[in-house]
Design a protein around this motif. Structure first.
Motif, PDB file in Angstrom:
ATOM      1  N   ASP A 179       0.792  -1.235   0.000  1.00  0.00           N
ATOM      2  CA  ASP A 179       0.000   0.000   0.000  1.00  0.00           C
ATOM      3  C   ASP A 179       0.821   1.281   0.000  1.00  0.00           C
ATOM      4  N   ASP A 180       2.103   1.210  -0.387  1.00  0.00           N
ATOM      5  CA  ASP A 180       2.908   2.436  -0.406  1.00  0.00           C
ATOM      6  C   ASP A 180       4.170   2.179  -1.219  1.00  0.00           C
ATOM      7  N   LYS A 181       4.799   3.261  -1.635  1.00  0.00           N
ATOM      8  CA  LYS A 181       6.128   3.130  -2.225  1.00  0.00           C
ATOM      9  C   LYS A 181       7.065   2.503  -1.202  1.00  0.00           C
ATOM     10  N   PHE A 182       8.059   1.755  -1.705  1.00  0.00           N
ATOM     11  CA  PHE A 182       8.966   1.115  -0.751  1.00  0.00           C
ATOM     12  C   PHE A 182      10.368   1.005  -1.348  1.00  0.00           C
ATOM     13  N   CYS A 183      11.324   0.825  -0.467  1.00  0.00           N
ATOM     14  CA  CYS A 183      12.721   0.593  -0.849  1.00  0.00           C
ATOM     15  C   CYS A 183      13.150  -0.743  -0.268  1.00  0.00           C
ATOM     16  N   LEU A 184      13.707  -1.592  -1.107  1.00  0.00           N
ATOM     17  CA  LEU A 184      14.124  -2.935  -0.713  1.00  0.00           C
ATOM     18  C   LEU A 184      15.616  -3.097  -0.961  1.00  0.00           C
ATOM     19  N   THR A 185      16.308  -3.718  -0.017  1.00  0.00           N
ATOM     20  CA  THR A 185      17.710  -4.061  -0.228  1.00  0.00           C
ATOM     21  C   THR A 185      18.067  -5.262   0.636  1.00  0.00           C
ATOM     22  N   THR A 186      19.248  -5.821   0.397  1.00  0.00           N
ATOM     23  CA  THR A 186      19.737  -6.913   1.238  1.00  0.00           C
ATOM     24  C   THR A 186      20.540  -6.329   2.395  1.00  0.00           C
ATOM     25  N   VAL A 187      20.705  -7.111   3.438  1.00  0.00           N
ATOM     26  CA  VAL A 187      21.295  -6.598   4.674  1.00  0.00           C
ATOM     27  C   VAL A 187      22.757  -6.219   4.510  1.00  0.00           C
ATOM     28  N   ASP A 188      23.446  -6.800   3.525  1.00  0.00           N
ATOM     29  CA  ASP A 188      24.888  -6.571   3.394  1.00  0.00           C
ATOM     30  C   ASP A 188      25.236  -5.564   2.302  1.00  0.00           C
ATOM     31  N   THR A 189      24.255  -4.787   1.842  1.00  0.00           N
ATOM     32  CA  THR A 189      24.509  -3.776   0.822  1.00  0.00           C
ATOM     33  C   THR A 189      25.054  -2.512   1.491  1.00  0.00           C
ATOM     34  N   ILE A 190      26.224  -2.060   1.043  1.00  0.00           N
ATOM     35  CA  ILE A 190      26.906  -0.934   1.669  1.00  0.00           C
ATOM     36  C   ILE A 190      26.971   0.214   0.666  1.00  0.00           C
ATOM     37  N   PHE A 191      26.522   1.389   1.097  1.00  0.00           N
ATOM     38  CA  PHE A 191      26.423   2.544   0.214  1.00  0.00           C
ATOM     39  C   PHE A 191      26.677   3.812   1.016  1.00  0.00           C
ATOM     40  N   ASN A 192      26.841   4.908   0.310  1.00  0.00           N
ATOM     41  CA  ASN A 192      27.026   6.198   0.956  1.00  0.00           C
ATOM     42  C   ASN A 192      25.675   6.747   1.404  1.00  0.00           C
ATOM     43  N   GLU A 193      25.597   7.148   2.660  1.00  0.00           N
ATOM     44  CA  GLU A 193      24.316   7.561   3.231  1.00  0.00           C
ATOM     45  C   GLU A 193      23.742   8.801   2.553  1.00  0.00           C
ATOM     46  N   ALA A 194      24.582   9.786   2.233  1.00  0.00           N
ATOM     47  CA  ALA A 194      24.079  11.009   1.599  1.00  0.00           C
ATOM     48  C   ALA A 194      23.542  10.717   0.204  1.00  0.00           C
ATOM     49  N   GLU A 195      24.222   9.839  -0.531  1.00  0.00           N
ATOM     50  CA  GLU A 195      23.720   9.450  -1.848  1.00  0.00           C
ATOM     51  C   GLU A 195      22.380   8.736  -1.712  1.00  0.00           C
ATOM     52  N   PHE A 196      22.257   7.919  -0.691  1.00  0.00           N
ATOM     53  CA  PHE A 196      21.010   7.184  -0.478  1.00  0.00           C
ATOM     54  C   PHE A 196      19.856   8.140  -0.184  1.00  0.00           C
ATOM     55  N   THR A 197      20.099   9.140   0.637  1.00  0.00           N
ATOM     56  CA  THR A 197      19.045  10.107   0.970  1.00  0.00           C
ATOM     57  C   THR A 197      18.562  10.833  -0.275  1.00  0.00           C
ATOM     58  N   ALA A 198      19.500  11.250  -1.142  1.00  0.00           N
ATOM     59  CA  ALA A 198      19.103  11.902  -2.388  1.00  0.00           C
ATOM     60  C   ALA A 198      18.305  10.946  -3.270  1.00  0.00           C
ATOM     61  N   TYR A 199      18.698   9.693  -3.281  1.00  0.00           N
ATOM     62  CA  TYR A 199      18.004   8.649  -4.038  1.00  0.00           C
ATOM     63  C   TYR A 199      16.549   8.524  -3.580  1.00  0.00           C
ATOM     64  N   ILE A 200      16.361   8.462  -2.271  1.00  0.00           N
ATOM     65  CA  ILE A 200      15.008   8.323  -1.718  1.00  0.00           C
ATOM     66  C   ILE A 200      14.165   9.552  -2.020  1.00  0.00           C
ATOM     67  N   GLU A 201      14.735  10.733  -1.820  1.00  0.00           N
ATOM     68  CA  GLU A 201      13.975  11.971  -2.056  1.00  0.00           C
ATOM     69  C   GLU A 201      13.576  12.095  -3.520  1.00  0.00           C
ATOM     70  N   ASN A 202      14.468  11.736  -4.425  1.00  0.00           N
ATOM     71  CA  ASN A 202      14.130  11.803  -5.841  1.00  0.00           C
ATOM     72  C   ASN A 202      13.055  10.793  -6.207  1.00  0.00           C
ATOM     73  N   PHE A 203      13.101   9.614  -5.606  1.00  0.00           N
ATOM     74  CA  PHE A 203      12.070   8.617  -5.890  1.00  0.00           C
ATOM     75  C   PHE A 203      10.721   9.065  -5.344  1.00  0.00           C
ATOM     76  N   LYS A 204      10.701   9.634  -4.165  1.00  0.00           N
ATOM     77  CA  LYS A 204       9.441  10.110  -3.589  1.00  0.00           C
ATOM     78  C   LYS A 204       8.751  11.107  -4.519  1.00  0.00           C
ATOM     79  N   ALA A 205       9.558  11.933  -5.201  1.00  0.00           N
ATOM     80  CA  ALA A 205       8.997  12.974  -6.064  1.00  0.00           C
ATOM     81  C   ALA A 205       8.732  12.487  -7.484  1.00  0.00           C
ATOM     82  N   SER A 206       9.045  11.226  -7.762  1.00  0.00           N
ATOM     83  CA  SER A 206       8.971  10.701  -9.128  1.00  0.00           C
ATOM     84  C   SER A 206       7.635  10.002  -9.391  1.00  0.00           C
ATOM     85  N   ASP A 207       7.274   9.982 -10.684  1.00  0.00           N
ATOM     86  CA  ASP A 207       6.101   9.217 -11.126  1.00  0.00           C
ATOM     87  C   ASP A 207       6.500   7.882 -11.748  1.00  0.00           C
ATOM     88  N   ASP A 208       7.783   7.558 -11.720  1.00  0.00           N
ATOM     89  CA  ASP A 208       8.246   6.303 -12.310  1.00  0.00           C
ATOM     90  C   ASP A 208       7.807   5.114 -11.465  1.00  0.00           C
TER      91      ASP A 208
END
Length: 516
Positions: free
Chosen positions: A96-125
């Motif tokens: 019932d909502d947009k979601f983000c899925l990943t595996t427990v051992d995925t390592i990424f930069n936190e600031a890049e991730f935040t921008a990723y989430i914010e852009n997805f929230k604003a997207s119609d894709d």
């Protein structure tokens, strides 16, 4: 928005290599991998965090029971044959909502991730799929995407059109769960099969580039992941759109790439974007260098600067280089410059004040993008034709400069570093439109270089520019008059020296904590 973590694997390779903790509880810089993800998700306003672990993982189950007292965690305990089956078990919690899925051992930069989430929230894709050009995977899944970063295919082996691999982080809408159900009904078992099915079913997926994404599969990956998390955030570079580089795209690209190379040689990672990609997927970064001139890009950069990003050149200073604003600031510095006036393209020429012919008419709403944006006119007929052309193109104001006889000189500078370079241009070398022919070949009239540098420093400070270029006319008696001043030119005749100076300036500003 919801978040989900697949953590149902056995972590057998880590166990065989002497790691005692279950994979979710393996610490990176003192923080368990699953705790790190939960903390990042909460910082990104998670409403629910759905987690699946296997039946045998008692230690992780007990750990999550404690965390459930603090966070909106829902746990499914079930052993599955693979990650797609684990995703399927999580599906009822994600409908019932947009979601983000990943595996427990995925390592990424936190600031890049935040921008990723914010852009997805604003997207119609339908989905944003994290991708990277950094390959540290035993069996990478390669991706092709078009110029708009819309994913066109997934491949087990690399082909010439593959610029990225899958990063294993998926932002999806509930509509994608229908595809997951179809995959399960067909007996498919792998996440890469699900991703291919999304493309085959016509889902609109965007590739979202990260600088680097790692997985922790082996004991040696732990130290690698810890080192990555301790790396400084990449400096972001934004290249100039081709429409703002008439006949100069190659030179502009060269100085941009040279600055990137110099920063990387000095130990600073750099992530580059085109103007279009940056508009599509804005990214906050502590430090940005930019040649961009597009209105939307500058609006985004202004917002980032308000959030204390260090940007070279400052977006406000780039906006100051628009023709009308630049002319106004040039006049306010009391620096010698040609007489000028503002014309309205929808008012007859005879009703407006102009200097004596010949003179120059330049579009007033921005930088020159085509040859017709800067015109040398010698009669009322020619001037009227130019203004009519501007009006037909929606350009409402024009700047008129008197024509000055003398040597045309181009100059380049890099702010506080003291870098300065000047030369006599020719109609066939370092020319956008060949307009240098109007003043002809230089006569080499003597002038004071120190005086020119003084004028340029004063104007650059008034404009707020750190990296600049422009033009002046030197009269037969050695008088200097500035006729144009711009942000970040091509530096074509001195590219390597300028790139070194610009990179050093960026680092100096970073160390001093100053804005551009």
């Amino acid at each position: 928005m919801k978040f989900a973590i697949i953590s149902a694997g056995e972590g057998s390779r880590l166990a065989q290599e002497g790691i005692q903790q279950p994979k979710p509880l393996v610490p990176l810089n003192g923080v368990a991998m699953i705790d790190r993800l939960i903390d990042i998700f909460m910082k990104n306003d998670a409403t629910t965090i759905a987690i699946i672990i296997n039946n045998e993982n008692t230690q992780t189950r007990m750990h999550l029971e404690e965390l459930k007292k603090k966070y909106p965690i829902e746990v499914i305990i079930k052993s599955t044959p693979g990650s797609m089956h684990s995703f399927y078990e999580l599906m009822p919690l994600l409908k019932d909502d947009k979601f983000c899925l990943t595996t427990v051992d995925t390592i990424f930069n936190e600031a890049e991730f935040t921008a990723y989430i914010e852009n997805f929230k604003a997207s119609d894709d339908d989905g944003f799929m994290a991708v990277t050009d950094y390959i540290d995977d035993e069996k990478p899944l390669y991706i092709t995407a078009n110029d708009s970063l819309e994913i066109t295919g997934y491949y087990d082996t690399k082909n010439p059109e593959c610029n990225y691999i899958s990063g294993g982080i998926y932002c999806l809408t509930p509509s994608c769960l229908d595809t997951l159900q179809n995959c399960m009904d067909k007996g498919l078992t792998r996440m890469r099969q699900f991703q291919r099915a999304l493309v085959q079913e016509g889902k609109k997926l965007k590739a979202y580039p990260f600088s680097k994404i790692l997985d922790v599969d082996h004991a040696t990956d732990i130290a690698k992941a810890e080192a990555f998390l301790n790396e400084p955030f990449p400096i972001i570079g934004i290249s100039r759109g081709n429409c703002f580089s008439p006949n100069k795209a190659g030179s502009d690209k060269q100085i941009f790439n040279r600055v990137k190379e110099n920063l990387e040689k000095k130990g600073y990672p750099v992530r580059t974007y085109t103007e279009k990609h940056f508009i599509d997927q804005p990214m906050f970064a502590p430090v940005i260098f930019t040649m961009a001139r597009g209105e939307m890009t500058l609006e985004i950069l202004n917002l980032l600067e308000e959030e204390d990003a260090l940007i070279v050149n400052s977006p406000k200073s780039i906006q100051n280089c628009g023709r009308l604003e630049m002319t106004s600031r040039l006049l306010s510095t009391e620096i010698p410059s040609p007489a000028c006036s503002i014309l309205h393209t929808d008012i007859p020429l005879e009703e407006q004040d102009t200097p004596a012919f010949p003179y120059w008419i330049k579009r007033g709403d921005g930088h020159a993008q085509i040859k017709e944006d800067v015109c040398f006119v010698q009669s009322e007929t020619e001037a009227t034709e130019v203004l009519n052309n501007f009006s037909s193109r929606g350009i409402r104001e024009a700047v008129v400069n008197e024509h000055l006889e003398g040597d045309l000189i181009k100059f380049y500078g890099v702010g506080e570093n003291g870098f300065f370079y000047w030369f006599y241009p020719s109609p066939t070398v370092n020319s956008k439109f060949g307009l240098e022919a109007i003043n002809g070949e230089s006569k080499g009239y003597p002038f004071s270089e120190d005086e020119l540098k003084f004028y340029c420093n004063k104007v650059s400070q008034k404009m707020g520019l750190s990296v600049y270029g422009g033009d002046c006319i030197v009269s037969p008696t050695g008088e200097i008059r500035i006729i144009d001043f711009n942000d970040w030119p091509s530096f074509a005749p001195c590219c390597n020296q300028a790139a070194e100076a610009i990179a050093s300036l960026i680092i100096k500003k970073m160390n001093n904590g100053k804005r551009a």
